[in-house]
Design an enzyme around this catalytic site. Sequence first.
Site, PDB file in Angstrom:
ATOM      1  N   SER A   1       2.823 -14.460   2.314  1.00  0.00           N
ATOM      2  CA  SER A   1       1.905 -14.924   3.347  1.00  0.00           C
ATOM      3  C   SER A   1       2.369 -16.262   3.894  1.00  0.00           C
ATOM      4  CB  SER A   1       0.493 -15.050   2.776  1.00  0.00           C
ATOM      5  OG  SER A   1       0.519 -15.808   1.596  1.00  0.00           O
TER       6      SER A   1
ATOM      7  N   ASN B   1      -2.687 -16.116   9.103  1.00  0.00           N
ATOM      8  CA  ASN B   1      -3.048 -17.308   8.329  1.00  0.00           C
ATOM      9  C   ASN B   1      -2.984 -18.596   9.146  1.00  0.00           C
ATOM     10  OD1 ASN B   1      -3.810 -16.087   5.948  1.00  0.00           O
ATOM     11  ND2 ASN B   1      -1.690 -15.858   5.292  1.00  0.00           N
TER      12      ASN B   1
ATOM     13  N   HIS C   1       3.596  -8.071   6.013  1.00  0.00           N
ATOM     14  CA  HIS C   1       2.456  -8.763   5.403  1.00  0.00           C
ATOM     15  C   HIS C   1       1.205  -7.898   5.498  1.00  0.00           C
ATOM     16  CE1 HIS C   1      -0.405 -12.462   5.383  1.00  0.00           C
ATOM     17  NE2 HIS C   1      -0.263 -11.962   4.187  1.00  0.00           N
TER      18      HIS C   1
ATOM     19  N   GLU D   1       1.119  -7.269   9.413  1.00  0.00           N
ATOM     20  CA  GLU D   1       1.831  -8.233  10.249  1.00  0.00           C
ATOM     21  C   GLU D   1       3.329  -8.080   9.947  1.00  0.00           C
ATOM     22  OE1 GLU D   1       0.388 -12.820  11.036  1.00  0.00           O
ATOM     23  OE2 GLU D   1       0.363 -12.091   9.017  1.00  0.00           O
TER      24      GLU D   1
HETATM   25  N1  CAA Z   1      -9.746  -1.568  -2.676  1.00  0.00           N
HETATM   26  C1  CAA Z   1      -9.939  -0.411  -2.050  1.00  0.00           C
HETATM   27  N2  CAA Z   1     -11.040  -0.109  -1.346  1.00  0.00           N
HETATM   28  C2  CAA Z   1     -11.994  -1.046  -1.289  1.00  0.00           C
HETATM   29  C3  CAA Z   1     -11.870  -2.284  -1.932  1.00  0.00           C
HETATM   30  C4  CAA Z   1     -10.690  -2.530  -2.652  1.00  0.00           C
HETATM   31  N3  CAA Z   1     -10.469  -3.693  -3.277  1.00  0.00           N
HETATM   32  N4  CAA Z   1     -12.991  -3.010  -1.679  1.00  0.00           N
HETATM   33  C5  CAA Z   1     -13.784  -2.242  -0.917  1.00  0.00           C
HETATM   34  N5  CAA Z   1     -13.181  -1.057  -0.669  1.00  0.00           N
HETATM   35  C6  CAA Z   1     -13.697   0.032   0.152  1.00  0.00           C
HETATM   36  C7  CAA Z   1     -14.920   0.634  -0.450  1.00  0.00           C
HETATM   37  O1  CAA Z   1     -14.592   1.658  -1.365  1.00  0.00           O
HETATM   38  C8  CAA Z   1     -15.636   1.179   0.767  1.00  0.00           C
HETATM   39  O2  CAA Z   1     -15.064   2.420   1.138  1.00  0.00           O
HETATM   40  P1  CAA Z   1     -15.951   3.595   1.804  1.00  0.00           P
HETATM   41  O3  CAA Z   1     -16.384   3.057   3.143  1.00  0.00           O
HETATM   42  O4  CAA Z   1     -14.976   4.694   1.902  1.00  0.00           O
HETATM   43  O5  CAA Z   1     -17.080   3.826   0.888  1.00  0.00           O
HETATM   44  C9  CAA Z   1     -15.292   0.174   1.876  1.00  0.00           C
HETATM   45  O6  CAA Z   1     -14.099  -0.489   1.416  1.00  0.00           O
HETATM   46  C10 CAA Z   1     -16.381  -0.832   2.108  1.00  0.00           C
HETATM   47  O7  CAA Z   1     -16.644  -1.475   0.862  1.00  0.00           O
HETATM   48  P2  CAA Z   1     -18.066  -1.975   0.375  1.00  0.00           P
HETATM   49  O8  CAA Z   1     -19.134  -1.149   1.024  1.00  0.00           O
HETATM   50  O9  CAA Z   1     -18.055  -2.082  -1.106  1.00  0.00           O
HETATM   51  O10 CAA Z   1     -18.162  -3.475   0.833  1.00  0.00           O
HETATM   52  P3  CAA Z   1     -18.084  -4.117   2.246  1.00  0.00           P
HETATM   53  O11 CAA Z   1     -18.605  -3.232   3.322  1.00  0.00           O
HETATM   54  O12 CAA Z   1     -18.665  -5.447   2.043  1.00  0.00           O
HETATM   55  O13 CAA Z   1     -16.525  -4.265   2.503  1.00  0.00           O
HETATM   56  C11 CAA Z   1     -14.563  -5.520   2.448  1.00  0.00           C
HETATM   57  C12 CAA Z   1     -15.708  -4.948   1.636  1.00  0.00           C
HETATM   58  C13 CAA Z   1     -13.748  -4.397   3.060  1.00  0.00           C
HETATM   59  C14 CAA Z   1     -13.694  -6.327   1.494  1.00  0.00           C
HETATM   60  C15 CAA Z   1     -15.178  -6.410   3.608  1.00  0.00           C
HETATM   61  O14 CAA Z   1     -16.053  -7.340   3.077  1.00  0.00           O
HETATM   62  C16 CAA Z   1     -14.124  -7.138   4.405  1.00  0.00           C
HETATM   63  O15 CAA Z   1     -13.497  -6.583   5.291  1.00  0.00           O
HETATM   64  N6  CAA Z   1     -13.938  -8.457   4.112  1.00  0.00           N
HETATM   65  C17 CAA Z   1     -12.923  -9.270   4.762  1.00  0.00           C
HETATM   66  C18 CAA Z   1     -11.586  -8.981   4.157  1.00  0.00           C
HETATM   67  C19 CAA Z   1     -10.496  -9.784   4.791  1.00  0.00           C
HETATM   68  O16 CAA Z   1     -10.657 -10.551   5.728  1.00  0.00           O
HETATM   69  N7  CAA Z   1      -9.281  -9.589   4.251  1.00  0.00           N
HETATM   70  C20 CAA Z   1      -8.120 -10.302   4.712  1.00  0.00           C
HETATM   71  C21 CAA Z   1      -7.936 -11.492   3.857  1.00  0.00           C
HETATM   72  S1  CAA Z   1      -6.578 -12.444   4.430  1.00  0.00           S
HETATM   73  C22 CAA Z   1      -5.257 -11.737   3.744  1.00  0.00           C
HETATM   74  O17 CAA Z   1      -5.296 -10.796   2.994  1.00  0.00           O
HETATM   75  C23 CAA Z   1      -3.979 -12.361   4.104  1.00  0.00           C
HETATM   76  C24 CAA Z   1      -3.527 -13.528   3.328  1.00  0.00           C
HETATM   77  O18 CAA Z   1      -2.327 -13.765   3.323  1.00  0.00           O
HETATM   78  C25 CAA Z   1      -4.439 -14.467   2.649  1.00  0.00           C
END
Ligand code: CAA
Length: 282
Positions: free
Chosen positions: A119, A190, A140, A152
């Site tokens: 990242s 990021n 990424h 990305e």
């Molecule tokens: N692995 C696989 N599937 C997952 C999971 C995981 N860790 N966490 C959640 N899911 C799935 C669930 O099984 C669910 O699937 P279905 O719709 O098929 O049932 C779906 O995702 C939604 O999950 P939840 O209902 O439990 O929870 P939610 O609606 O709150 O979603 C989330 C959880 C997808 C994490 C959501 O909160 C989200 O999109 N958050 C933001 C995540 C984000 O911004 N990520 C990027 C971070 S930055 C990065 O990664 C880059 C870096 O370099 C730092």
Amino acid sequence: MDIRKLAVVGAGQMGAGIAQVAAQAGLEVVLIDQDGALVEKGLAGIRAQLDRAVTKGKLTAELAAATIARIKGGRSTDDAAGAQIAVEAVTENEAVKRKVFEGLARAMGTEAILASNTSSIPITRLAASVPAPERVIGMHFMNPVPVMQLVEIIRAIQTSDATYAATDALAKKLGKTTVLSKDMPGFIVNRILIPMINEACFALQEGLGSAADIDTAMKLGTNQPMGPLTLADFIGLDTCLSIAEVLHKGLGEDKYRPAPILRQHVEAGWLGKKSKRGFFAY
Ligand code: CAA
């Protein structure tokens, strides 16, 4: 290039997620980590994810079994031999990543693509550490990999058009949407996300609002799935701090300086969800 087999190095959360989506897309996968227990944990996590999908009726039991059968475990970069591409997702430490790339380059020959899920580490510098740097690229993925739509792609200055085209096509085969970023600090996501999280940390430090109110404001006020402090806990406060430092050092502007409260939490070992305490308790 016809990519049939993919090696993933690093069996943490990101590596396991990448292995899962690749196997679901029909590729042969080898998930490599020098820590055998992590490989087992990664494979068990993938099995649990697939079982959940079967229970929800989103996947047949036969497809889940065929997917898991396509993933083998490995302990050394030598196990990447025969793969057309390797994606490294080891710890964000340049020396460790260079060592992994050197091992992969030896095992895979000069035709294979070497991708990094970093990242924040410059792809251009990683590319310079291997023979045939034109086959090195940044790929990424976002966390959680099976859910997040984006990959990305980062072109080092050495990356060839053929490497870029094959990597972009692979990401699309995995069901992802791609964006292309230059090899600059933080890339696209990021560069924009971490200053937002850092600003939320400054807001908390100044007492602008409580952690819960800052998150509710951004979640409900700007339709983000998680508030910025919850997202920071989810990413890992150590990771957020290290990316903030890369932005500050690499772009040289005061506006990127990490918030002292973020550094303090990391120093206390409050790293977010993974340590059960960050800005919130888990
Ligand atoms: N692995 C696989 N599937 C997952 C999971 C995981 N860790 N966490 C959640 N899911 C799935 C669930 O099984 C669910 O699937 P279905 O719709 O098929 O049932 C779906 O995702 C939604 O999950 P939840 O209902 O439990 O929870 P939610 O609606 O709150 O979603 C989330 C959880 C997808 C994490 C959501 O909160 C989200 O999109 N958050 C933001 C995540 C984000 O911004 N990520 C990027 C971070 S930055 C990065 O990664 C880059 C870096 O370099 C730092």
